[in-house]
Scaffold this motif. Sequence first.
Motif, mmCIF file in Angstrom:
data_model
loop_
_atom_site.group_PDB
_atom_site.id
_atom_site.type_symbol
_atom_site.label_atom_id
_atom_site.label_comp_id
_atom_site.label_asym_id
_atom_site.label_seq_id
_atom_site.Cartn_x
_atom_site.Cartn_y
_atom_site.Cartn_z
ATOM 1 N N ALA A 1 0.719 -11.145 1.637
ATOM 2 C CA ALA A 1 -0.116 -11.298 0.237
ATOM 3 C C ALA A 1 -0.754 -12.525 -0.430
ATOM 4 O O ALA A 1 1.034 -13.070 -0.673
ATOM 5 N N ARG B 1 -2.223 -5.202 4.730
ATOM 6 C CA ARG B 1 -1.384 -4.940 5.721
ATOM 7 C C ARG B 1 -1.445 -4.287 6.818
ATOM 8 O O ARG B 1 -2.371 -3.899 7.359
ATOM 9 N N TRP C 1 0.929 -2.140 -11.749
ATOM 10 C CA TRP C 1 0.122 -1.396 -10.693
ATOM 11 C C TRP C 1 -1.413 -1.205 -11.806
ATOM 12 O O TRP C 1 -1.133 -0.440 -11.930
ATOM 13 N N ARG D 1 -9.306 0.159 -1.444
ATOM 14 C CA ARG D 1 -9.306 -0.407 -0.447
ATOM 15 C C ARG D 1 -9.908 -0.976 0.410
ATOM 16 O O ARG D 1 -11.149 -0.181 0.141
HETATM 17 C C1 JB9 Z 1 0.836 7.473 -0.781
HETATM 18 C C2 JB9 Z 1 2.021 7.170 -1.929
HETATM 19 C C3 JB9 Z 1 1.625 6.583 -3.160
HETATM 20 O O1 JB9 Z 1 1.014 5.507 -2.781
HETATM 21 C C4 JB9 Z 1 2.007 4.545 -2.263
HETATM 22 O O2 JB9 Z 1 2.425 3.838 -3.428
HETATM 23 C C5 JB9 Z 1 2.847 2.851 -2.870
HETATM 24 C C6 JB9 Z 1 4.097 2.253 -4.288
HETATM 25 O O3 JB9 Z 1 2.966 1.170 -5.007
HETATM 26 C C7 JB9 Z 1 2.281 1.425 -3.051
HETATM 27 O O4 JB9 Z 1 2.306 0.365 -2.671
HETATM 28 C C8 JB9 Z 1 2.833 -0.742 -2.869
HETATM 29 O O5 JB9 Z 1 1.108 -1.239 -3.397
HETATM 30 C C9 JB9 Z 1 1.259 -2.522 -4.702
HETATM 31 C C10 JB9 Z 1 -0.507 -2.715 -4.511
HETATM 32 O O6 JB9 Z 1 -1.094 -1.525 -5.370
HETATM 33 C C11 JB9 Z 1 1.277 -3.842 -3.959
HETATM 34 O O7 JB9 Z 1 1.100 -4.189 -2.338
HETATM 35 C C12 JB9 Z 1 3.443 -2.695 -3.027
HETATM 36 O O8 JB9 Z 1 3.892 -4.062 -2.841
HETATM 37 C C13 JB9 Z 1 4.273 -4.935 -4.254
HETATM 38 C C14 JB9 Z 1 5.171 -5.729 -3.120
HETATM 39 C C15 JB9 Z 1 5.132 -7.477 -2.893
HETATM 40 N N1 JB9 Z 1 6.044 -7.424 -1.936
HETATM 41 C C16 JB9 Z 1 6.257 -9.125 -1.516
HETATM 42 C C17 JB9 Z 1 5.459 -8.898 -0.161
HETATM 43 C C18 JB9 Z 1 4.186 -8.379 0.229
HETATM 44 C C19 JB9 Z 1 3.612 -8.585 1.272
HETATM 45 C C20 JB9 Z 1 4.047 -8.111 2.657
HETATM 46 C C21 JB9 Z 1 5.506 -8.370 2.091
HETATM 47 C C22 JB9 Z 1 6.564 -8.318 3.780
HETATM 48 C C23 JB9 Z 1 6.512 -7.846 4.878
HETATM 49 C C24 JB9 Z 1 7.938 -7.555 4.853
HETATM 50 N N2 JB9 Z 1 7.342 -8.245 6.647
HETATM 51 C C25 JB9 Z 1 8.799 -7.727 7.223
HETATM 52 N N3 JB9 Z 1 9.379 -7.119 7.598
HETATM 53 N N4 JB9 Z 1 8.392 -8.890 8.657
HETATM 54 C C26 JB9 Z 1 6.830 -8.287 1.511
HETATM 55 N N5 JB9 Z 1 6.598 -6.776 -1.512
HETATM 56 N N6 JB9 Z 1 6.394 -5.651 -2.758
HETATM 57 C C27 JB9 Z 1 2.929 -2.249 -2.814
HETATM 58 O O9 JB9 Z 1 4.369 -1.055 -2.862
HETATM 59 C C28 JB9 Z 1 1.027 1.682 -1.238
HETATM 60 O O10 JB9 Z 1 0.156 1.154 -1.469
HETATM 61 C C29 JB9 Z 1 0.426 3.246 -2.126
HETATM 62 N N7 JB9 Z 1 -0.698 3.490 -0.822
HETATM 63 C C30 JB9 Z 1 -1.603 4.060 -1.231
HETATM 64 C C31 JB9 Z 1 -2.087 5.060 0.068
HETATM 65 O O11 JB9 Z 1 -1.972 4.971 -2.490
#
Ligand code: JB9
Length: 132
Positions: free
Chosen positions: A30, A47, A67, A72
């Motif tokens: 991100a 993603r 948020w 998308r």
């Molecule tokens: C379907 C169920 C309900 O709907 C979902 O509900 C989730 C929670 O709200 C949303 O998700 C959230 O969306 C937000 C945007 O809107 C942010 O992205 C947030 O993340 C914040 C965040 C950033 N960060 C650091 C980071 C950023 C990128 C990669 C990594 C790590 C990679 C790990 N790599 C490894 N281990 N190799 C870490 N941590 N948290 C995410 O949780 C989903 O999109 C949403 N999906 C849909 C289809 O609606």
Amino acid sequence: KGLVVTQLDIEPGECIKVKGKIESDAEGFAVNVGKDSNTLLLHFNPRFDCHGDVNTIVCNSKEDGVWGEEDRKADFPFEHGDKVEICISFDETEATVKLPEAEFKFPNRLGMAKIEYLAVEGDFKVKSIKFS
Ligand SMILES: C=CCO[C@@H]1O[C@H](CO)[C@@H](O[C@@H]2O[C@H](CO)[C@H](O)[C@H](OCc3cn(Cc4cccc(/C=C/CN=C(N)N)c4)nn3)[C@H]2O)[C@H](O)[C@H]1NC(C)=O
């Protein structure tokens, strides 16, 4: 944690160039720009495979830690291991993310007039940052 830059003074029309490498096993990364971690003009979140999304760019804003509505994108111009240069600029109506072969727009929902904060998170290794 990733790279965080604060105390910036980026104005409309100026651009932030983040160069780096996407990990070969990246799940996602991100680039966040805004006032601070709770007030984001743009959360640009490619993603590869996380939160149930595969090869999808999720964009959003954040206001007072809350948020907004996700946006998308249809295109996904990234591959594991890519070296990328991401140029982010903005004006009073929208933010623009320019890549060599793609461009994305996202509304400036907060009407932000200055970017003071930049954070790069996740599976991305930053090589350089340029402000111009
Ligand atoms: C379907 C169920 C309900 O709907 C979902 O509900 C989730 C929670 O709200 C949303 O998700 C959230 O969306 C937000 C945007 O809107 C942010 O992205 C947030 O993340 C914040 C965040 C950033 N960060 C650091 C980071 C950023 C990128 C990669 C990594 C790590 C990679 C790990 N790599 C490894 N281990 N190799 C870490 N941590 N948290 C995410 O949780 C989903 O999109 C949403 N999906 C849909 C289809 O609606």
